[in-house]
Design an enzyme around this catalytic site. Structure first.
Site, short mmCIF file in Angstrom:
data_model
loop_
_atom_site.label_atom_id
_atom_site.label_comp_id
_atom_site.label_asym_id
_atom_site.label_seq_id
_atom_site.Cartn_x
_atom_site.Cartn_y
_atom_site.Cartn_z
N GLY A 56 0.81 -1.99 -0.02
CA GLY A 56 0.06 -0.01 0.06
C GLY A 56 1.34 1.06 -0.37
O GLY A 56 0.51 2.66 0.54
N ALA A 57 2.09 1.30 -0.70
CA ALA A 57 2.55 2.42 -0.97
C ALA A 57 3.17 3.25 -1.53
O ALA A 57 3.25 4.64 -1.62
CB ALA A 57 4.46 1.39 -0.68
N TYR A 75 -13.58 -2.33 11.22
CA TYR A 75 -11.71 -1.84 11.35
C TYR A 75 -11.08 -2.01 12.66
O TYR A 75 -10.12 -2.31 12.93
CB TYR A 75 -12.32 -0.17 10.61
CG TYR A 75 -10.20 0.07 11.07
CD1 TYR A 75 -9.79 0.13 10.06
CD2 TYR A 75 -9.95 1.38 11.82
CE1 TYR A 75 -8.46 0.79 10.02
CE2 TYR A 75 -8.97 1.53 11.98
CZ TYR A 75 -8.17 1.09 10.87
OH TYR A 75 -6.76 1.54 11.19
N LYS A 102 -7.64 -4.83 13.48
CA LYS A 102 -6.22 -4.25 14.33
C LYS A 102 -6.10 -4.88 15.74
O LYS A 102 -5.15 -4.87 15.74
CB LYS A 102 -6.67 -2.70 14.29
CG LYS A 102 -6.86 -1.85 13.32
CD LYS A 102 -5.58 -2.68 12.02
CE LYS A 102 -5.30 -1.52 11.13
NZ LYS A 102 -4.86 -1.95 9.81
#
Length: 234
Positions: free
Chosen positions: A14-15, A157, A161
């Site tokens: 995801g860069a 979400y 995490k």
């Protein structure tokens, strides 16, 4: 040994933008050859060009963390790997009230934020095991802290995490007798597309903790959860 093969290589998922791009830039500035992992071909190549314009040795890797085939192909495209930063993540659509939660949303969020981390990590672990000082950083959030309970109610979400944090600990236990060091971090509330840019904290500030964990010395912490201030309560 030629310069390219002698350079440490870091893969950041995801860069192509936001915190992921800032992590790639931070590692590249330190002398890493940076693999820009991203799904979108155009955005990925634009990110690579932006990094190269800054004097960073960067190259693109087509990578969809939700696809076994994509992850396998990406791993095969790497000739060495010293650092993996699992940054790719999604928030999922609102609302995420647990009392009315669509389980499809939970599955979608977990597929990227948790299963994607397992896919990528396990695919590149053979390369990391060959490195002199391999490091894995999982980009988490303090919204996953069961003690802090920060942010809005996001019942897909936040638990993703929490699970990522637990998974980080399990990897650390499994890799305890190796030189592979893994930790999780929280970049904080950063001005990105994810937050609607509703923050004064820059992606570079958010990336700093990930870069620090990616370059820990051999006696650094394992299986921890950190932000700029140090340990984050689980």
């Amino acid at each position: 040994m030629d310069r390219v093969n002698d350079m440490k290589t870091a893969l950041v998922t995801g860069a192509n933008k936001g915190i992921g791009f800032a992590i790639a830039e931070g590692l590249g500035t330190l002398g890493f050859r940076v693999a820009v992992g991203a799904r979108d071909d155009v955005r990925r190549e634009e990110a690579v060009e932006r990094l190269r314009a800054k004097g960073i040795d960067a190259f693109g890797v087509a990578l969809d963390v939700t696809s076994d085939d994509s992850v396998r192909t990406a791993a095969q495209a790497l000739d060495r790997l010293d650092v993996l930063v699992n940054n790719a993540g999604i928030g999922g659509p609102f609302p995420q009230d647990p009392t009315t939660l669509d389980l499809g949303v939970v599955r979608t969020v977990l597929d990227t934020n948790v299963f994607g981390v397992v896919r990528v990590t396990n695919a590149v672990l053979p390369l990391l095991r060959k490195a002199e000082a391999p490091r894995i950083v999982n980009v988490s959030s303090n919204m996953g802290s069961l003690a802090l309970r920060t942010g809005p109610i996001m019942a897909a979400y936040a638990p993703s995490k929490s699970m990522l944090n637990s998974l980080t600990v399990q990897y650390a236990r499994a890799l305890a007798d190796t030189n592979v060091i893994i930790n999780a971090c929280c970049p904080g509330y950063v001005a990105t597309d994810f937050t609607g840019h509703a923050s004064d904290r820059t992606p570079e500030q958010g990336a700093a903790i990930a870069v620090r964990l990616a370059t820990l010395p051999g006696d650094g912490p394992r299986g921890g959860f950190f932000d700029d201030g140090g340990d984050i309560p689980w």
